[in-house]
Design a protein around this motif. Structure first.
Motif, PDB file in Angstrom:
ATOM      1  N   GLY A   1       0.838  -1.194   0.000  1.00  0.00           N
ATOM      2  CA  GLY A   1       0.000   0.000   0.000  1.00  0.00           C
ATOM      3  C   GLY A   1       0.871   1.242   0.000  1.00  0.00           C
ATOM      4  O   GLY A   1       2.078   1.172  -0.243  1.00  0.00           O
ATOM      5  N   ASN A   2       0.275   2.390   0.288  1.00  0.00           N
ATOM      6  CA  ASN A   2       1.045   3.638   0.294  1.00  0.00           C
ATOM      7  C   ASN A   2       2.219   3.584   1.268  1.00  0.00           C
ATOM      8  O   ASN A   2       3.328   4.017   0.950  1.00  0.00           O
ATOM      9  CB  ASN A   2       0.136   4.822   0.652  1.00  0.00           C
ATOM     10  N   MET A   3       1.970   3.061   2.448  1.00  0.00           N
ATOM     11  CA  MET A   3       3.023   2.967   3.451  1.00  0.00           C
ATOM     12  C   MET A   3       4.057   1.918   3.073  1.00  0.00           C
ATOM     13  O   MET A   3       5.267   2.175   3.090  1.00  0.00           O
ATOM     14  CB  MET A   3       2.417   2.633   4.817  1.00  0.00           C
ATOM     15  N   GLY A   4       3.587   0.729   2.718  1.00  0.00           N
ATOM     16  CA  GLY A   4       4.503  -0.355   2.391  1.00  0.00           C
ATOM     17  C   GLY A   4       5.392  -0.045   1.207  1.00  0.00           C
ATOM     18  O   GLY A   4       6.602  -0.327   1.234  1.00  0.00           O
ATOM     19  N   SER A   5       4.833   0.538   0.167  1.00  0.00           N
ATOM     20  CA  SER A   5       5.631   0.864  -1.019  1.00  0.00           C
ATOM     21  C   SER A   5       6.733   1.862  -0.683  1.00  0.00           C
ATOM     22  O   SER A   5       7.874   1.734  -1.146  1.00  0.00           O
ATOM     23  CB  SER A   5       4.726   1.433  -2.118  1.00  0.00           C
ATOM     24  N   ALA A   6       6.400   2.863   0.129  1.00  0.00           N
ATOM     25  CA  ALA A   6       7.408   3.846   0.537  1.00  0.00           C
ATOM     26  C   ALA A   6       8.511   3.178   1.349  1.00  0.00           C
ATOM     27  O   ALA A   6       9.705   3.484   1.187  1.00  0.00           O
ATOM     28  CB  ALA A   6       6.751   4.961   1.334  1.00  0.00           C
ATOM     29  N   MET A   7       8.144   2.270   2.213  1.00  0.00           N
ATOM     30  CA  MET A   7       9.124   1.569   3.041  1.00  0.00           C
ATOM     31  C   MET A   7      10.033   0.691   2.196  1.00  0.00           C
ATOM     32  O   MET A   7      11.250   0.629   2.422  1.00  0.00           O
ATOM     33  CB  MET A   7       8.399   0.760   4.111  1.00  0.00           C
ATOM     34  N   VAL A   8       9.468   0.023   1.192  1.00  0.00           N
ATOM     35  CA  VAL A   8      10.283  -0.796   0.297  1.00  0.00           C
ATOM     36  C   VAL A   8      11.305   0.060  -0.452  1.00  0.00           C
ATOM     37  O   VAL A   8      12.475  -0.314  -0.591  1.00  0.00           O
ATOM     38  CB  VAL A   8       9.396  -1.577  -0.698  1.00  0.00           C
ATOM     39  N   ARG A   9      10.882   1.213  -0.914  1.00  0.00           N
ATOM     40  CA  ARG A   9      11.825   2.097  -1.624  1.00  0.00           C
ATOM     41  C   ARG A   9      13.008   2.466  -0.732  1.00  0.00           C
ATOM     42  O   ARG A   9      14.157   2.510  -1.194  1.00  0.00           O
ATOM     43  CB  ARG A   9      11.091   3.342  -2.118  1.00  0.00           C
ATOM     44  N   ASN A  10      12.739   2.701   0.540  1.00  0.00           N
ATOM     45  CA  ASN A  10      13.830   3.048   1.451  1.00  0.00           C
ATOM     46  C   ASN A  10      14.705   1.846   1.771  1.00  0.00           C
ATOM     47  O   ASN A  10      15.931   1.997   1.930  1.00  0.00           O
ATOM     48  CB  ASN A  10      13.267   3.663   2.735  1.00  0.00           C
ATOM     49  N   LEU A  11      14.128   0.671   1.865  1.00  0.00           N
ATOM     50  CA  LEU A  11      14.926  -0.531   2.091  1.00  0.00           C
ATOM     51  C   LEU A  11      15.881  -0.769   0.926  1.00  0.00           C
ATOM     52  O   LEU A  11      17.062  -1.081   1.119  1.00  0.00           O
ATOM     53  CB  LEU A  11      14.015  -1.743   2.285  1.00  0.00           C
ATOM     54  N   VAL A  12      15.369  -0.614  -0.289  1.00  0.00           N
ATOM     55  CA  VAL A  12      16.209  -0.792  -1.485  1.00  0.00           C
ATOM     56  C   VAL A  12      17.300   0.280  -1.514  1.00  0.00           C
ATOM     57  O   VAL A  12      18.475  -0.009  -1.777  1.00  0.00           O
ATOM     58  CB  VAL A  12      15.347  -0.728  -2.762  1.00  0.00           C
ATOM     59  N   LYS A  13      16.927   1.515  -1.225  1.00  0.00           N
ATOM     60  CA  LYS A  13      17.887   2.628  -1.236  1.00  0.00           C
ATOM     61  C   LYS A  13      19.017   2.399  -0.230  1.00  0.00           C
ATOM     62  O   LYS A  13      20.162   2.808  -0.455  1.00  0.00           O
ATOM     63  CB  LYS A  13      17.162   3.930  -0.907  1.00  0.00           C
ATOM     64  N   ASN A  14      18.693   1.715   0.871  1.00  0.00           N
ATOM     65  CA  ASN A  14      19.691   1.457   1.906  1.00  0.00           C
ATOM     66  C   ASN A  14      20.438   0.141   1.708  1.00  0.00           C
ATOM     67  O   ASN A  14      21.124  -0.324   2.625  1.00  0.00           O
ATOM     68  CB  ASN A  14      19.028   1.501   3.279  1.00  0.00           C
TER      69      ASN A  14
ATOM     70  N   ALA B   1       9.905  -2.274 -10.846  1.00  0.00           N
ATOM     71  CA  ALA B   1      10.804  -1.439 -11.651  1.00  0.00           C
ATOM     72  C   ALA B   1      12.071  -1.065 -10.894  1.00  0.00           C
ATOM     73  O   ALA B   1      13.084  -0.689 -11.516  1.00  0.00           O
ATOM     74  CB  ALA B   1      10.072  -0.173 -12.101  1.00  0.00           C
ATOM     75  N   LEU B   2      12.054  -1.179  -9.578  1.00  0.00           N
ATOM     76  CA  LEU B   2      13.242  -0.899  -8.774  1.00  0.00           C
ATOM     77  C   LEU B   2      14.188  -2.096  -8.723  1.00  0.00           C
ATOM     78  O   LEU B   2      15.257  -2.017  -8.111  1.00  0.00           O
ATOM     79  CB  LEU B   2      12.835  -0.546  -7.340  1.00  0.00           C
ATOM     80  N   GLY B   3      13.785  -3.200  -9.334  1.00  0.00           N
ATOM     81  CA  GLY B   3      14.586  -4.410  -9.289  1.00  0.00           C
ATOM     82  C   GLY B   3      14.144  -5.380  -8.216  1.00  0.00           C
ATOM     83  O   GLY B   3      14.836  -6.367  -7.929  1.00  0.00           O
ATOM     84  N   VAL B   4      12.979  -5.120  -7.618  1.00  0.00           N
ATOM     85  CA  VAL B   4      12.439  -5.991  -6.579  1.00  0.00           C
ATOM     86  C   VAL B   4      11.643  -7.118  -7.235  1.00  0.00           C
ATOM     87  O   VAL B   4      10.724  -6.856  -8.023  1.00  0.00           O
ATOM     88  CB  VAL B   4      11.529  -5.197  -5.619  1.00  0.00           C
ATOM     89  N   ALA B   5      11.997  -8.354  -6.927  1.00  0.00           N
ATOM     90  CA  ALA B   5      11.246  -9.499  -7.454  1.00  0.00           C
ATOM     91  C   ALA B   5       9.886  -9.572  -6.774  1.00  0.00           C
ATOM     92  O   ALA B   5       9.775  -9.359  -5.568  1.00  0.00           O
ATOM     93  CB  ALA B   5      12.021 -10.785  -7.211  1.00  0.00           C
ATOM     94  N   ILE B   6       8.843  -9.848  -7.548  1.00  0.00           N
ATOM     95  CA  ILE B   6       7.496  -9.986  -7.018  1.00  0.00           C
ATOM     96  C   ILE B   6       7.117 -11.465  -7.063  1.00  0.00           C
ATOM     97  O   ILE B   6       7.099 -12.072  -8.138  1.00  0.00           O
ATOM     98  CB  ILE B   6       6.473  -9.156  -7.828  1.00  0.00           C
TER      99      ILE B   6
END
Length: 295
Positions: free
Chosen positions: A9-22, A41-46
């Motif tokens: 969701g809105n929260m989870g997607s934002a958190m994933v972006r930060n996990l990938v960034k870190n 698109a960030l390279g996260v496997a679904i």
């Protein structure tokens, strides 16, 4: 760290972006397809199922809407508990009931897995900015394992105890306090407006003096502007948290008179067609009670 993230969701997607960034390796799952596209698109496997997502993961994070979703994803068919390895950690970052958190603790222990709760305080914009506050609870070894991931999504971690459900109780209590702030601001604005005072001036005085905390500024601004859509936190979710709070209070035999007032505000809001608005729209009821026409 290899992280399985369940709930985009809105929260989870934002958190994933930060996990990938870190620098974390993230694999994700979501019930519906559309939210997975920007994350992929960030390279996260679904992955196809929660169990598939959790294979080989060091930790599995759930960020889901309610108890029903959290229980189905964790304990249901192809749930995360089936894919998570022995010794790996499930950390629930959702706002769930104390009872369900206790159930997860027992279920994971039976499989030799670790469980912790780490619900967050902050709206989607705070999640995007890595500014969430996190209330965590669990055994020390579980907290130690999840700390790098939590540090990647939040600005400060508060460890509340060794029983995961303690974090959930604190989260429900914090959300209760937010609703009390919304209600008290709404009543104060209604009273002073009825007395002929500009609400903007009242807002400035309150938030630039004794009530300068972010919660007063954020929700006071939303009420002042009537900015209830798009919602940062939908009305039914706020109502759900109020219900879970009262269930926990009843079990512990703690009266919460203000919670009953907030309950009625949520019921009135939904009865008046405000279900798709931000939970701060319960503030509309105080203005209506004072005889103002609210759009």
């Amino acid at each position: 760290m290899h992280i399985a993230f369940l709930g985009l969701g809105n929260m989870g997607s934002a958190m994933v972006r930060n996990l990938v960034k870190n620098g974390h390796r993230v694999v994700a799952w979501n019930r519906s397809y559309e939210p997975t596209k920007p994350i992929h698109a960030l390279g996260v496997a679904i992955e196809r199922t929660p169990a598939d997502a959790c294979k080989d993961a060091d930790i599995a994070i759930t960020m889901l809407a309610d108890d029903g979703a959290a229980e189905a994803v964790t304990l249901g068919k192809d749930g995360l508990i089936e894919g998570l390895a022995e010794g790996a950690v499930h950390v629930s970052m959702s706002t769930i009931s104390v009872a369900l958190s206790d159930k997860f603790t027992e279920a994971h222990a039976a499989r030799g897995q670790l469980y912790a709760a780490a619900p967050v305080f902050g709206r989607p914009e705070a999640a995007e900015a890595q500014k969430l506050f996190i209330a965590a609870a669990g055994k020390p070894d579980a907290i130690a394992k999840i700390t790098p991931a939590l540090e990647s999504v939040g600005q400060k971690i508060f460890v509340m105890g060794e029983e995961p459900a303690q974090a959930n109780l604190v989260k429900l209590t914090g959300n209760f306090l937010i609703t009390c702030v919304i209600e008290s601001l709404a009543e104060a604005f209604a009273l002073t407006a009825k007395g002929g005072i500009e609400t903007q001036k009242v807002f400035e005085l309150l938030t630039e003096s004794l009530f300068s905390a972010p919660v007063y500024k954020t929700y006071g601004g939303l009420i002042l502007e009537g900015k209830f859509s798009p919602p940062g936190f939908k009305m039914p979710l706020g109502q759900k948290d109020n219900r879970l709070l009262q269930q926990a209070a009843e079990k512990l035999e703690v009266p919460l008179p203000f919670a009953a007032i907030i309950r009625d505000r949520f019921l009135a809001a939904r009865a008046n067609g405000d279900s798709e608005l931000d939970w701060s729209a319960i503030a509309k009821r105080a203005a209506e009670d004072a005889g103002f026409e609210v759009k």
